[in-house]
Design a protein around this motif. Structure first.
Motif, PDB file in Angstrom:
ATOM      1  N   ARG A 128       6.253   9.796 -14.147  1.00  0.00           N
ATOM      2  CA  ARG A 128       7.716   9.621 -14.103  1.00  0.00           C
ATOM      3  C   ARG A 128       8.039   8.134 -14.214  1.00  0.00           C
ATOM      4  O   ARG A 128       7.207   7.286 -13.963  1.00  0.00           O
ATOM      5  CB  ARG A 128       8.268  10.150 -12.783  1.00  0.00           C
ATOM      6  CG  ARG A 128       8.025  11.614 -12.563  1.00  0.00           C
ATOM      7  CD  ARG A 128       8.702  12.052 -11.265  1.00  0.00           C
ATOM      8  NE  ARG A 128       8.375  13.417 -10.978  1.00  0.00           N
ATOM      9  CZ  ARG A 128       7.725  13.810  -9.896  1.00  0.00           C
ATOM     10  NH1 ARG A 128       7.355  12.953  -8.982  1.00  0.00           N
ATOM     11  NH2 ARG A 128       7.455  15.080  -9.702  1.00  0.00           N
ATOM     12  N   ARG A 129       9.263   7.838 -14.534  1.00  0.00           N
ATOM     13  CA  ARG A 129       9.681   6.437 -14.638  1.00  0.00           C
ATOM     14  C   ARG A 129       9.508   5.711 -13.301  1.00  0.00           C
ATOM     15  O   ARG A 129       9.198   4.525 -13.269  1.00  0.00           O
ATOM     16  CB  ARG A 129      11.126   6.352 -15.122  1.00  0.00           C
ATOM     17  CG  ARG A 129      11.601   4.912 -15.301  1.00  0.00           C
ATOM     18  CD  ARG A 129      12.904   4.849 -16.077  1.00  0.00           C
ATOM     19  NE  ARG A 129      13.477   3.535 -16.041  1.00  0.00           N
ATOM     20  CZ  ARG A 129      13.064   2.495 -16.771  1.00  0.00           C
ATOM     21  NH1 ARG A 129      12.060   2.629 -17.589  1.00  0.00           N
ATOM     22  NH2 ARG A 129      13.666   1.320 -16.668  1.00  0.00           N
ATOM     23  N   GLU A 130       9.687   6.418 -12.161  1.00  0.00           N
ATOM     24  CA  GLU A 130       9.562   5.803 -10.842  1.00  0.00           C
ATOM     25  C   GLU A 130       8.147   5.301 -10.552  1.00  0.00           C
ATOM     26  O   GLU A 130       7.936   4.542  -9.624  1.00  0.00           O
ATOM     27  CB  GLU A 130       9.993   6.778  -9.737  1.00  0.00           C
ATOM     28  CG  GLU A 130      11.483   6.971  -9.655  1.00  0.00           C
ATOM     29  CD  GLU A 130      11.972   8.083 -10.575  1.00  0.00           C
ATOM     30  OE1 GLU A 130      11.148   8.739 -11.244  1.00  0.00           O
ATOM     31  OE2 GLU A 130      13.190   8.278 -10.625  1.00  0.00           O
ATOM     32  N   GLU A 131       7.171   5.738 -11.348  1.00  0.00           N
ATOM     33  CA  GLU A 131       5.810   5.238 -11.175  1.00  0.00           C
ATOM     34  C   GLU A 131       5.751   3.744 -11.489  1.00  0.00           C
ATOM     35  O   GLU A 131       5.011   3.005 -10.849  1.00  0.00           O
ATOM     36  CB  GLU A 131       4.840   5.981 -12.090  1.00  0.00           C
ATOM     37  CG  GLU A 131       3.423   5.459 -12.010  1.00  0.00           C
ATOM     38  CD  GLU A 131       2.484   6.102 -13.012  1.00  0.00           C
ATOM     39  OE1 GLU A 131       1.296   5.783 -12.969  1.00  0.00           O
ATOM     40  OE2 GLU A 131       2.934   6.911 -13.855  1.00  0.00           O
ATOM     41  N   THR A 132       6.536   3.311 -12.455  1.00  0.00           N
ATOM     42  CA  THR A 132       6.457   1.929 -12.914  1.00  0.00           C
ATOM     43  C   THR A 132       7.726   1.109 -12.709  1.00  0.00           C
ATOM     44  O   THR A 132       7.685  -0.107 -12.848  1.00  0.00           O
ATOM     45  CB  THR A 132       6.099   1.892 -14.414  1.00  0.00           C
ATOM     46  OG1 THR A 132       7.084   2.651 -15.126  1.00  0.00           O
ATOM     47  CG2 THR A 132       4.708   2.457 -14.659  1.00  0.00           C
ATOM     48  N   ARG A 192       0.838  -1.208   0.000  1.00  0.00           N
ATOM     49  CA  ARG A 192       0.000   0.000   0.000  1.00  0.00           C
ATOM     50  C   ARG A 192       0.874   1.261   0.000  1.00  0.00           C
ATOM     51  O   ARG A 192       0.551   2.242  -0.650  1.00  0.00           O
ATOM     52  CB  ARG A 192      -0.958   0.005   1.185  1.00  0.00           C
ATOM     53  CG  ARG A 192      -2.080  -1.027   1.027  1.00  0.00           C
ATOM     54  CD  ARG A 192      -3.077  -0.956   2.154  1.00  0.00           C
ATOM     55  NE  ARG A 192      -3.778   0.298   2.248  1.00  0.00           N
ATOM     56  CZ  ARG A 192      -4.854   0.632   1.542  1.00  0.00           C
ATOM     57  NH1 ARG A 192      -5.349  -0.222   0.680  1.00  0.00           N
ATOM     58  NH2 ARG A 192      -5.438   1.797   1.706  1.00  0.00           N
ATOM     59  N   CYS A 193       1.973   1.226   0.730  1.00  0.00           N
ATOM     60  CA  CYS A 193       2.908   2.367   0.725  1.00  0.00           C
ATOM     61  C   CYS A 193       3.498   2.557  -0.668  1.00  0.00           C
ATOM     62  O   CYS A 193       3.596   3.682  -1.168  1.00  0.00           O
ATOM     63  CB  CYS A 193       4.018   2.163   1.749  1.00  0.00           C
ATOM     64  SG  CYS A 193       3.488   2.228   3.463  1.00  0.00           S
ATOM     65  N   LEU A 194       3.893   1.446  -1.290  1.00  0.00           N
ATOM     66  CA  LEU A 194       4.461   1.523  -2.630  1.00  0.00           C
ATOM     67  C   LEU A 194       3.429   2.072  -3.611  1.00  0.00           C
ATOM     68  O   LEU A 194       3.748   2.897  -4.468  1.00  0.00           O
ATOM     69  CB  LEU A 194       4.968   0.155  -3.096  1.00  0.00           C
ATOM     70  CG  LEU A 194       5.577   0.132  -4.499  1.00  0.00           C
ATOM     71  CD1 LEU A 194       6.797   1.041  -4.592  1.00  0.00           C
ATOM     72  CD2 LEU A 194       5.929  -1.286  -4.903  1.00  0.00           C
ATOM     73  N   ALA A 195       2.180   1.651  -3.474  1.00  0.00           N
ATOM     74  CA  ALA A 195       1.122   2.132  -4.368  1.00  0.00           C
ATOM     75  C   ALA A 195       0.954   3.647  -4.231  1.00  0.00           C
ATOM     76  O   ALA A 195       0.822   4.358  -5.234  1.00  0.00           O
ATOM     77  CB  ALA A 195      -0.189   1.407  -4.069  1.00  0.00           C
ATOM     78  N   ARG A 196       0.968   4.146  -2.992  1.00  0.00           N
ATOM     79  CA  ARG A 196       0.875   5.595  -2.785  1.00  0.00           C
ATOM     80  C   ARG A 196       2.094   6.297  -3.403  1.00  0.00           C
ATOM     81  O   ARG A 196       1.977   7.366  -4.009  1.00  0.00           O
ATOM     82  CB  ARG A 196       0.739   5.921  -1.308  1.00  0.00           C
ATOM     83  CG  ARG A 196      -0.639   5.575  -0.768  1.00  0.00           C
ATOM     84  CD  ARG A 196      -0.883   6.148   0.615  1.00  0.00           C
ATOM     85  NE  ARG A 196       0.083   5.718   1.605  1.00  0.00           N
ATOM     86  CZ  ARG A 196      -0.043   4.663   2.392  1.00  0.00           C
ATOM     87  NH1 ARG A 196      -1.119   3.908   2.291  1.00  0.00           N
ATOM     88  NH2 ARG A 196       0.878   4.366   3.278  1.00  0.00           N
ATOM     89  N   GLN A 242      -3.911  -2.755  -7.762  1.00  0.00           N
ATOM     90  CA  GLN A 242      -4.174  -3.990  -7.025  1.00  0.00           C
ATOM     91  C   GLN A 242      -3.967  -3.799  -5.529  1.00  0.00           C
ATOM     92  O   GLN A 242      -4.648  -4.410  -4.716  1.00  0.00           O
ATOM     93  CB  GLN A 242      -3.263  -5.114  -7.533  1.00  0.00           C
ATOM     94  CG  GLN A 242      -3.488  -5.485  -8.976  1.00  0.00           C
ATOM     95  CD  GLN A 242      -4.874  -6.034  -9.217  1.00  0.00           C
ATOM     96  OE1 GLN A 242      -5.441  -6.695  -8.382  1.00  0.00           O
ATOM     97  NE2 GLN A 242      -5.432  -5.742 -10.370  1.00  0.00           N
ATOM     98  N   SER A 243      -3.024  -2.952  -5.140  1.00  0.00           N
ATOM     99  CA  SER A 243      -2.709  -2.751  -3.726  1.00  0.00           C
ATOM    100  C   SER A 243      -3.683  -1.814  -3.038  1.00  0.00           C
ATOM    101  O   SER A 243      -3.891  -1.910  -1.837  1.00  0.00           O
ATOM    102  CB  SER A 243      -1.299  -2.181  -3.574  1.00  0.00           C
ATOM    103  OG  SER A 243      -0.372  -3.082  -4.087  1.00  0.00           O
TER     104      SER A 243
END
Length: 150
Positions: A58-62, A46-50, A76-77
């Protein structure tokens, strides 16, 4: 010539010290720590999803900015989970808030032609219109998190 010594990432981190790299909290039964990429850092999904939402566009989104591995879909999270057969997934029926003569009325909205006819019948009853009379509906949408008019 002195020889450099390196500590492997796996030996640097221990289970006891394991915490989410975003919120710094440890694992719990409801929020286990996961390894979504090849890095030794672990994270609550959930933290990663936020995090991914904040990195939108940005590339860091994926992708991980360190090992460049692809992250999974953040939806999914954040979506509610119905993993148990005891709790079947129930589709939510949208509700429209109608402001009329200083009062708010909540009307369920259903899809398709039948849903539209049902909605119109409820509006006609609410504002006491005869079948032949026409009416217009204006929509105003607000963002769920801020309440700002969209």
């Amino acid at each position: 010539m002195a020889q450099a010594s390196f500590i492997s990432a796996s030996s640097y981190y221990s289970e006891e010290d394991d915490s989410c790299w975003i919120c710094m909290a440890g694992a719990s039964p409801e929020q286990p720590l996961e390894s979504p990429c090849a890095c030794p850092r672990r994270v609550h999904l959930r933290c990663l999803a936020r995090w991914q939402l904040q990195q939108a566009g940005r590339r860091e989104e994926t992708h991980c900015r360190f090992c460049h591995a692809s992250y999974g879909d953040w939806r999914q999270s954040l979506a509610p989970r119905y993993d148990s057969a005891d709790v079947p997934a129930r589709p939510a029926t949208p509700i429209m808030a109608i402001s009329f003569e200083g009062q708010i009325h909540y009307i369920k909205v259903y899809p398709g032609a039948e849903g539209r006819a049902r909605f119109e019948a409820q509006i006609r009853e609410l504002i006491q219109l005869e079948d032949g009379e026409e009416f217009d509906v204006e929509f105003e949408c607000k963002a769920p998190d801020t309440g700002a008019t969209l």
